[in-house]
Design an enzyme around this catalytic site. Structure first.
Site, short mmCIF file in Angstrom:
data_model
loop_
_atom_site.label_atom_id
_atom_site.label_comp_id
_atom_site.label_asym_id
_atom_site.label_seq_id
_atom_site.Cartn_x
_atom_site.Cartn_y
_atom_site.Cartn_z
N ARG A 1 -24.41 -35.65 -9.74
CA ARG A 1 -23.00 -35.87 -10.08
C ARG A 1 -22.81 -37.05 -11.03
O ARG A 1 -21.74 -37.23 -11.60
CB ARG A 1 -22.18 -36.06 -8.81
CG ARG A 1 -21.85 -34.73 -8.12
CD ARG A 1 -21.09 -34.95 -6.82
NE ARG A 1 -21.98 -35.35 -5.74
CZ ARG A 1 -21.59 -35.56 -4.49
NH1 ARG A 1 -20.30 -35.42 -4.17
NH2 ARG A 1 -22.45 -35.91 -3.56
N LYS B 1 -29.82 -42.09 -10.32
CA LYS B 1 -28.57 -42.71 -9.89
C LYS B 1 -28.74 -44.16 -9.47
O LYS B 1 -27.96 -45.03 -9.87
CB LYS B 1 -27.94 -41.90 -8.74
CG LYS B 1 -26.69 -42.54 -8.16
CD LYS B 1 -25.95 -41.62 -7.20
CE LYS B 1 -26.69 -41.39 -5.92
NZ LYS B 1 -25.86 -40.65 -4.94
N GLN C 1 -41.27 -39.11 -1.24
CA GLN C 1 -40.82 -37.90 -0.54
C GLN C 1 -41.31 -36.70 -1.35
O GLN C 1 -40.83 -36.47 -2.46
CB GLN C 1 -39.30 -37.89 -0.41
CG GLN C 1 -38.75 -36.75 0.41
CD GLN C 1 -37.23 -36.85 0.56
OE1 GLN C 1 -36.60 -37.75 0.01
NE2 GLN C 1 -36.65 -35.93 1.31
N GLU D 1 -22.25 -32.63 8.75
CA GLU D 1 -22.36 -32.80 7.32
C GLU D 1 -21.34 -31.92 6.59
O GLU D 1 -20.87 -30.91 7.13
CB GLU D 1 -23.78 -32.46 6.84
CG GLU D 1 -24.84 -33.40 7.38
CD GLU D 1 -24.70 -34.81 6.84
OE1 GLU D 1 -24.01 -34.99 5.82
OE2 GLU D 1 -25.28 -35.74 7.43
N ASN E 1 -21.41 -41.73 -5.58
CA ASN E 1 -21.84 -40.37 -5.88
C ASN E 1 -21.64 -39.99 -7.35
O ASN E 1 -22.29 -39.07 -7.84
CB ASN E 1 -21.07 -39.36 -5.01
CG ASN E 1 -21.49 -39.45 -3.56
OD1 ASN E 1 -22.68 -39.57 -3.26
ND2 ASN E 1 -20.55 -39.40 -2.65
N TYR F 1 -36.25 -65.10 -40.61
CA TYR F 1 -37.10 -63.91 -40.67
C TYR F 1 -37.49 -63.64 -42.12
O TYR F 1 -36.63 -63.54 -43.00
CB TYR F 1 -36.34 -62.71 -40.10
CG TYR F 1 -37.12 -61.43 -40.00
CD1 TYR F 1 -38.37 -61.40 -39.38
CD2 TYR F 1 -36.62 -60.24 -40.53
CE1 TYR F 1 -39.08 -60.21 -39.28
CE2 TYR F 1 -37.31 -59.06 -40.43
CZ TYR F 1 -38.55 -59.04 -39.81
OH TYR F 1 -39.25 -57.87 -39.72
#
Length: 464
Positions: A24, A31, A80, A170, A246, A388
């Site tokens: 999302r 995320k 995982q 849930e 989210n 420079y």
């Protein structure tokens, strides 16, 4: 907070779940690596866990291992193997801890705190309180809950007639929860505390028989309760501590709260932030007492500001201001800039990787890069260090009590001695000795009657 069992003090182990896809967010960046006031979101709960005294901190990542590069030393990474829910994530972390510990594994009474990386505002104090409440309750598990005005997207906490927690429902997909359960405003924050032994026994018995087809960690509570073990709830009244991220809208909301907390910390420590709503200060910035930060200022990275400074409408990144420094308005201090005691960087001044000595002034319209400027020096308007050469950067060294006039360029590498002067409009490409006047500009030529000749040429052109 440490748990004491039979006279032995057990520090908590903290697991931080961070393997979620975060679709999302609509971003190529994971995320939990999105920035929150100067640090990746993930590092907020990591630092809170370390500050709370965790014996071990384990972050659970996906097989891509995108998080490994940002973790502090001593924080472990567990992978995982597949995206199979929060229960699968905790199982992966526990399996790694067991494999590292060998036959001894975790002590059964060791408190295991589970956090979510996308709930970044959880504090060290909140972790300590949870660990203490869990220990004092004697329960096998404790879930942190809160009541939200808009609980959309959160698992709902279902309580029995006696007020005890029966289960968590849930709401990720339609069918996970009934219409009545969706009306519940008390939610699971994704934060738990378990005894290690009870958690290890329950994890292999999780089931993926739900609309999402995942292993839900809250099901551990059902298993423990069915085994006759106690499950308790720890309600947090401050919703801000447990707000999840989210999408980018939620990230902006959390960032606003994090920024407010940063401002309040500095103001309580003696910093005057004139308009917090118009000021950005990142988490690792240090500011001394009686410093005044005026509106539309941004201070980023590990910038360190001393006492009695004034910063007006400016942008500072990874720089250092010692006591009594004045900056702005409209100054840009880039990484490596050091302004020593009483120095000044004024209007439309940019300074990068330079050391500006005590009491030295760069008042306006100047670029100072890769330079060392001595004590008490004053650089006139439109001073430029040409650092420079097209291939390499070079340093400019300007001594003490130097007075450069306006519109002067120093072509590095070049040195200007103490108490030297430079003439207006000069391009200084050779060293200037101490006490000398450096002049380097073309001789002026005045062409008499030039304006009239132009008029005559214009008239002749029209006649043709």
């Amino acid at each position: 907070m440490r748990t004491t069992v039979c006279g032995v003090t057990l520090a908590p182990t903290v697991l931080i779940l961070a393997a979620g896809q975060g679709t999302r967010m609509r971003s190529k960046t994971p995320k939990v690596l999105h920035e929150l006031c100067g640090s990746p979101m993930l590092l907020w709960p990591v630092h809170a866990a370390l500050e709370a005294g965790a014996a071990q901190v384990v972050v659970v990542d996906s097989p891509a291992r995108a998080l490994a590069a940002v973790l502090p030393e001593g924080v472990e990474l567990a992978v995982q193997p597949r995206s199979n829910g929060t229960g699968g994530a905790v199982a992966a972390a526990m399996a790694q801890l067991e494999s590292q510990a060998g036959e001894t594994s975790l002590e059964p009474d060791t408190p295991v705190v589970v956090l979510s990386a996308d709930v970044p505002l959880v504090s060290a104090e909140a972790i300590r309180k949870l660990t203490a409440a869990h220990t004092q309750s004697g329960a096998a598990a404790m879930m942190v809950t809160t009541v939200l005005d808009d609980p959309t997207g959160y698992g709902r906490v279902v309580r029995g007639a006696d007020g005890t927690v029966e289960r968590v429902v849930e709401t990720k997909k339609e069918g996970d929860a009934s219409p009545g359960e969706l009306e519940i405003r008390e939610v699971n924050t994704g934060i738990f505390a378990f005894t290690a032994g009870a958690l290890a026994q329950a994890l292999p018995r999780l089931s993926a028989e739900n609309a999402q087809g995942e292993l839900y960690l809250p099901q551990v509570l059902d298993i423990l309760r069915a085994d006759g073990q106690a499950v308790a709830a720890h309600t947090v009244e401050d919703q801000n501590l447990v707000l999840g991220v989210n999408d980018r809208v939620a990230l902006a909301q959390v960032r606003k709260l994090a920024q407010q907390a940063i401002h309040e910390r500095h103001m309580r420590a003696g910093v005057d932030i004139v308009d917090p709503a118009a000021t950005v200060i990142e988490a690792d910035v240090q500011i001394g007492e009686d410093t005044r930060i005026e509106p539309f200022t941004t201070i980023r990275g590990r910038t360190k500001i001393g006492s009695d400074c004034v910063v007006r409408h400016s942008y500072l990144v990874d720089c250092e201001l010692q006591d009594g420094v004045s900056v702005g308005p409209f100054a840009y201090l880039r990484p490596g800039a050091i302004l020593r005691k009483g120095a000044k960087a004024g209007t439309f001044v940019e300074i990068k990787n330079s050391d500006i000595g005590p009491g030295a002034k760069v008042p306006h319209l100047s670029y100072i890069g890769d330079a060392d400027v001595g004590e008490g020096t004053n650089l006139g308007a439109s001073t430029i260090t040409a650092n420079y050469d097209g291939h390499n950067k070079h340093r400019t060294t300007i001594g003490k009590k130097v007075r450069s006039s306006v519109h002067v360029s120093f072509v590095a590498p070049v040195s200007v001695g103490d108490e030297a002067y430079t003439g207006a409009g000069s391009v200084i490409g050779e060293d200037v000795p101490p006490g000398a006047l450096g002049m380097a500009r073309a001789h002026q030529t005045n062409k008499e009657g030039y304006a009239q000749r132009r008029k005559d040429e214009s008239l002749n052109s029209k006649e043709r």
